[in-house]
Write a protein that holds these residues in place. Structure first.
Motif, mmCIF file in Angstrom:
data_model
loop_
_atom_site.group_PDB
_atom_site.id
_atom_site.type_symbol
_atom_site.label_atom_id
_atom_site.label_comp_id
_atom_site.label_asym_id
_atom_site.label_seq_id
_atom_site.Cartn_x
_atom_site.Cartn_y
_atom_site.Cartn_z
ATOM 1 N N PHE A 145 42.924 88.142 29.583
ATOM 2 C CA PHE A 145 41.970 88.922 30.851
ATOM 3 C C PHE A 145 40.445 88.315 30.681
ATOM 4 N N HIS A 146 40.185 88.862 29.758
ATOM 5 C CA HIS A 146 38.150 89.063 29.955
ATOM 6 C C HIS A 146 37.986 87.860 29.974
ATOM 7 N N VAL A 147 38.544 86.838 28.991
ATOM 8 C CA VAL A 147 37.760 86.198 29.573
ATOM 9 C C VAL A 147 38.058 84.542 30.820
ATOM 10 N N ALA A 148 39.194 85.530 31.552
ATOM 11 C CA ALA A 148 39.817 84.818 32.528
ATOM 12 C C ALA A 148 39.065 85.181 33.790
ATOM 13 N N ILE A 149 38.289 86.141 33.629
ATOM 14 C CA ILE A 149 38.076 86.902 34.836
ATOM 15 C C ILE A 149 36.689 86.327 34.067
ATOM 16 N N LEU A 150 35.933 85.629 33.260
ATOM 17 C CA LEU A 150 35.047 85.103 33.284
ATOM 18 C C LEU A 150 34.754 83.706 34.183
#
Length: 230
Positions: A145-150
């Motif tokens: 989830f967090h990597v996808a936002i980056l």
């Protein structure tokens, strides 16, 4: 073999087994690891690129002080987190780094509105929901989830930090979840971020991401669980 040597030496340096100023000689390393000079040169070259050693003609490879290490390198960060006895100070610094990066990445993702990238955020959120029912890996879904936002930010510098964030989140999420006494991250809190990004509301996405990270940061200010076996 090169990777094995680099990892072994890297862990030894980070653990303090080799103090700053210690010198490696290629011939000695060849004997220690029973490997060729080519393997040793490549391993030392890798450690040099990571800031752990510097090579000097007629002297050898010199171990550098911690401030020279490239902590944004996923290998160095992984060694540091798993070898050092007390990782909490580094995790606290990582939270400060996240506060400087991820809320802005969430805002940019909302403003950019890349539907393909947003779809990957939603996919990660779906994985988090599935994890609540034991149908997926909760930690892997949270990190995704967090990597996808980056990625969705469209900022190449943020995207370039994805491997560092991945490695550090593997430790920090487990620490903060254990501090809260829960096994899973709050899907509802993450859904607020995803909804704001999908709606194109950059300020809300930024605020929700800030709140999420600040909650984790505050947990680290209190009682920290034992880090053994994390």
């Amino acid at each position: 073999m090169t990777d094995h040597v680099a990892t072994s030496l890297g862990r030894s340096i980070v653990s303090g087994e080799y103090e700053p100023g210690s010198v490696f000689q290629i011939n000695d390393l060849c004997r220690s690891f029973d490997a060729s000079r080519t393997v040793m040169r490549e391993a030392v070259k890798a450690l040099t690129a990571k800031g752990l050693v510097t090579s000097r003609a007629s002297v050898g490879s010199i171990v550098q002080k911690e401030e020279s290490w490239n902590l944004s390198d996923p290998d160095v960060l992984d060694w540091f987190l798993h070898v050092k006895g007390n990782t909490v100070p580094l995790i606290r610094e990582f939270m400060e780094f996240r506060l400087a990066i991820e809320p802005m990445a969430a805002m940019l993702a909302a403003e950019l509105g890349d539907q393909a990238a947003i779809a990957k955020i939603d996919m990660a959120l779906d994985r988090m929901k599935a994890a609540k029912n034991g149908e997926d890996d909760a930690l892997a879904a949270d990190i995704e989830f967090h990597v996808a936002i980056l990625h969705a930010s469209g900022n190449r510098f943020y995207v370039n930090m994805r491997h560092t964030v991945d490695v550090a989140l593997n430790i920090s999420i487990r620490v903060t979840n254990r501090s809260k006494g829960v096994a899973l991250a709050s899907v509802a809190d993450h859904a607020k971020i995803a909804d704001a990004i999908r709606d194109g509301d950059g300020e809300a996405a930024k605020a929700y991401m800030t709140n999420l990270i600040m909650e984790a940061q505050q947990l680290l200010q209190g009682k920290i669980p034992a880090l053994e076996n994390i």
